[in-house]
Design a protein around this motif. Structure first.
Motif, PDB file in Angstrom:
ATOM      1  N   LEU A 185       0.840  -1.217   0.000  1.00 26.37           N
ATOM      2  CA  LEU A 185       0.000   0.000   0.000  1.00 26.37           C
ATOM      3  C   LEU A 185       0.865   1.253   0.000  1.00 26.37           C
ATOM      4  O   LEU A 185       0.599   2.218  -0.706  1.00 26.37           O
ATOM      5  CB  LEU A 185      -0.929  -0.006   1.214  1.00 26.37           C
ATOM      6  CG  LEU A 185      -2.063   1.024   1.193  1.00 26.37           C
ATOM      7  CD1 LEU A 185      -2.978   0.782   0.007  1.00 26.37           C
ATOM      8  CD2 LEU A 185      -2.867   0.951   2.498  1.00 26.37           C
ATOM      9  N   HIS A 212       3.073  -0.215   4.809  1.00 25.15           N
ATOM     10  CA  HIS A 212       1.942  -1.134   4.930  1.00 25.15           C
ATOM     11  C   HIS A 212       1.775  -1.965   3.654  1.00 25.15           C
ATOM     12  O   HIS A 212       2.147  -1.514   2.556  1.00 25.15           O
ATOM     13  CB  HIS A 212       0.637  -0.372   5.200  1.00 25.15           C
ATOM     14  CG  HIS A 212       0.657   0.461   6.434  1.00 25.15           C
ATOM     15  ND1 HIS A 212       1.101   1.767   6.440  1.00 25.15           N
ATOM     16  CD2 HIS A 212       0.312   0.168   7.715  1.00 25.15           C
ATOM     17  CE1 HIS A 212       1.007   2.251   7.645  1.00 25.15           C
ATOM     18  NE2 HIS A 212       0.544   1.318   8.459  1.00 25.15           N
ATOM     19  N   SER A 245      -1.394  -4.462   1.731  1.00 25.96           N
ATOM     20  CA  SER A 245      -2.837  -4.673   1.744  1.00 25.96           C
ATOM     21  C   SER A 245      -3.146  -6.054   1.193  1.00 25.96           C
ATOM     22  O   SER A 245      -2.662  -6.442   0.127  1.00 25.96           O
ATOM     23  CB  SER A 245      -3.535  -3.602   0.915  1.00 25.96           C
ATOM     24  OG  SER A 245      -4.909  -3.894   0.775  1.00 25.96           O
ATOM     25  N   SER A 280      -6.599  -8.205   0.285  1.00 24.53           N
ATOM     26  CA  SER A 280      -8.057  -8.046   0.182  1.00 24.53           C
ATOM     27  C   SER A 280      -8.656  -9.168  -0.641  1.00 24.53           C
ATOM     28  O   SER A 280      -8.066  -9.632  -1.624  1.00 24.53           O
ATOM     29  CB  SER A 280      -8.407  -6.691  -0.439  1.00 24.53           C
ATOM     30  OG  SER A 280      -7.865  -6.569  -1.730  1.00 24.53           O
ATOM     31  N   SER A 286     -10.697  -6.719   3.806  1.00 23.84           N
ATOM     32  CA  SER A 286      -9.304  -6.302   3.617  1.00 23.84           C
ATOM     33  C   SER A 286      -8.558  -6.344   4.935  1.00 23.84           C
ATOM     34  O   SER A 286      -9.112  -6.059   5.992  1.00 23.84           O
ATOM     35  CB  SER A 286      -9.238  -4.892   3.020  1.00 23.84           C
ATOM     36  OG  SER A 286      -9.839  -3.962   3.898  1.00 23.84           O
ATOM     37  N   LEU A 314      -4.944  -4.937   6.622  1.00 20.68           N
ATOM     38  CA  LEU A 314      -3.825  -4.010   6.499  1.00 20.68           C
ATOM     39  C   LEU A 314      -2.754  -4.421   7.516  1.00 20.68           C
ATOM     40  O   LEU A 314      -3.009  -4.441   8.721  1.00 20.68           O
ATOM     41  CB  LEU A 314      -4.295  -2.569   6.780  1.00 20.68           C
ATOM     42  CG  LEU A 314      -3.265  -1.471   6.520  1.00 20.68           C
ATOM     43  CD1 LEU A 314      -2.948  -1.376   5.038  1.00 20.68           C
ATOM     44  CD2 LEU A 314      -3.785  -0.132   7.055  1.00 20.68           C
TER      45      LEU A 314
END
Length: 582
Positions: free
Chosen positions: A511, A515, A517, A519, A572, A574
């Protein structure tokens, strides 16, 4: 009263302290103002008295001169030689030579007596017939303001008296007229008129340091006022002409207030009055009051500033503690922030506030420990259940059996059964054999592939699955089985509840620098309340995933759900990008 008490109870401690301070401070200010008023009033009275005493001193000085002049006239009228000379001159029909000699002797005698009087300007002698003994040409003399010697003698009359004073309109000259009577027969022998230079009055006044050119001084005699100065403003002149001066009074001329101070002389027949500007009379007091008020203002500002600082220092720690308690009440799970924000300086204070902070910090620490122990207990319980499931199955027996089925299917050329058995074996091996709680995303994808292979045989073309995985993410380490249960949920709550095909996609991308991600998206019926979904999927379940990522990552990780029925349901995760070691 009850309503007032309720209102008081609802006030914060800060407002209560401020109310008490300003109430006490208002009483203090009222006391200081009242004391200052009494003090200034007393000083004003003293200043008025000082000016009055000064006027009385001036009046006494003037009185001495007037008494001295009256005493001079008394010596003249009581002098036997002068009386004898006047008596002879009053007989008349004297030879000219003798008359001149008598007048010369008479004048010399009076001059001798007047030599001791410094303020005697001039004197004049008149016989009983009002004839001027100084000049044979003018029987009457004009003194000032059209006033003649005849007018003065006529006003005296023929009766013995101390004499009569006459003042000029501008107050610069004074004349005393007095009859001379025979001490033997009391017959009128003549009159003496003495002119007095009144400039000594002005000099006496101006030599007094208390007065300035803005003051006005007036002599009052026989209900008439005589200013001691010329060139007075018309408004002042009119005021003096029409005013009866009252001692210790305040009079206003135009926009200026004047303090009136008076003193009498000449046996109370005359008064001298001073019109002194009030602001100059009280000039020192006004200056003193200005200094006092300035100092008092600085004191008030300093006291308010110090009191506010004191109230803030007293109430601020309590407000901070109340804010901490309020945040604790709103988010009972966020204890780590409260622990990190602990202020050791507050808890180390020796007073009651220090005790409150110390006890609150100890309470938060203890609660946080209990919560951590509770979380660990839950995860441990789940791990124990998971281990129990593993121990109930003999992996070697299970794998050998699946291998036998696979070879049998191959021999029978049932390749679909062979593929299904191979996928099932891979799934069991990944789920049951590996005891490490962490693995890479690539290993998680292998489990997902095996699971989807099995499900493909069940749902066929209705299951449409796609990957979108960044190549850099395959070696990223994550907790085991946090993605596969999400795929399983999409099948259970999406595909199984639909008659048409269901599209499921898995996306794993960075991301940002901190971070990544993960999903899972499907077009199924979704969740009724996506933000607070509590349902469990098969396997570990979404709730378990939330607890596990919180156990590993704390507040740095999040699991979010958004859902629009039959359009887009996204689950999702994170995760922080710095978690890289197994």
């Amino acid at each position: 009263m009850t309503r007032l008490a309720n209102y008081w109870r609802k006030l914060t401690y800060s407002k209560k302290f401020n109310f008490l301070f300003y109430f006490i401070f208002s009483l203090f200010v009222l006391f200081v103002v009242a004391t200052n008023f009494i003090f200034i009033r007393g000083l004003s009275k003293q200043e008025y008295k000082n000016n009055q005493d000064n006027i009385l001193t001036i009046a006494d000085t003037i009185d001495e001169e007037f008494i001295s002049l009256e005493f001079f006239t008394y010596k003249v009228i009581d002098n036997a030689h002068i009386q004898s000379l006047l008596a002879r001159l009053n007989l008349g029909n004297l030879p000219f030579q003798e008359e001149v000699q008598l007048k010369t002797k008479l004048r010399d005698e009076v001059y001798t007596l007047s030599s001791y009087e410094k303020n005697v300007n001039s004197f004049y002698l008149f016989d009983a017939e009002k004839e001027n003994l100084e000049s044979n040409l003018f029987s009457s003399i004009i003194f000032f303001d059209g006033l003649t010697s005849s007018d003065m003698i006529n006003q005296l009359g023929n009766q013995p008296q101390k004499g009569k004073w006459f003042l000029s309109e501008d107050g610069t000259r004074a004349v005393l007229a007095r009859n001379i009577f025979s001490t033997d027969t009391l017959d009128l022998l003549g009159t003496i008129i003495v002119s007095l230079d009144t400039s000594f009055i002005v000099n006496t006044i101006r030599n007094t340091s208390l007065y300035s050119s803005d003051d006005y001084f007036i002599i009052s005699y026989e209900e008439k006022n005589y200013p001691l100065e010329n060139d007075l403003p018309k408004i002042v002149k009119d005021f003096i002409e029409n005013t009866v001066f009252v001692n210790n009074s305040i009079e206003t001329i135009g926009h200026t207030d004047y303090f009136i101070a008076s003193g009498s002389f000449n046996d109370g027949k005359m008064n001298i009055s001073g019109m002194l500007p009030k602001n100059k009379v009280l000039q020192n007091i006004i200056l003193l009051e200005t200094i006092i008020l300035s100092l008092f203002f600085l004191l008030v500002v300093s006291m308010i500033a110090l009191s506010q600082h004191f109230i803030r220092s007293l109430v601020s720690p309590i407000n901070q503690l109340a804010k901490k308690m309020s945040s604790f009440d709103k988010d009972k799970n966020d204890f780590q922030t409260l622990i990190e924000e602990k202020d050791s300086t507050m808890s180390e204070r020796p007073d009651e506030i220090g005790a409150l902070y110390s006890n609150f910090d100890a309470l938060i620490t203890e609660i946080n420990q209990l919560i951590e122990e509770n979380y660990q207990s839950k995860i441990l319980y789940q791990e124990i259940q998971f281990r129990a499931l593993q121990s109930q199955l003999d992996p070697h027996f299970l794998y050998n059996t699946l291998d036998s089925i696979n070879w049998l299917a191959v021999n029978q050329e049932a390749m679909e059964i062979s593929d299904m058995v191979t996928s099932l074996a891979t799934l069991f091996r990944r789920k049951l054999s590996n005891t490490n709680p962490l693995h890479t995303i690539a290993e998680e994808i292998e489990i997902i592939d095996a699971y989807l292979m099995i499900q493909k045989f069940r749902f066929g073309e209705r299951l449409c699955f796609s990957y979108h995985i960044d190549e850099k993410m395959t070696d990223f380490v994550i907790p085991r089985l946090i993605i596969q249960p999400l795929i399983e949920n999409s099948l259970k709550y999406g595909l199984e509840k639909m008659n048409q095909a269901c599209s499921i996609s898995l996306t794993i991308i960075p991301l940002d620098e901190k971070h990544i991600s993960i999903s899972v998206l499907d077009n199924g019926p979704g969740f009724l309340n996506s933000q607070h979904d509590k349902r469990k999927s098969s396997g570990v379940g979404i709730k378990n995933i939330r607890e596990r990522i919180k156990l590993y990552y704390g507040k740095k990780a999040e699991l979010n759900i958004s859902s629009v029925a039959y359009q887009e349901t996204i689950v999702s995760i994170l995760l922080p990008a710095d978690f890289t070691e197994v």
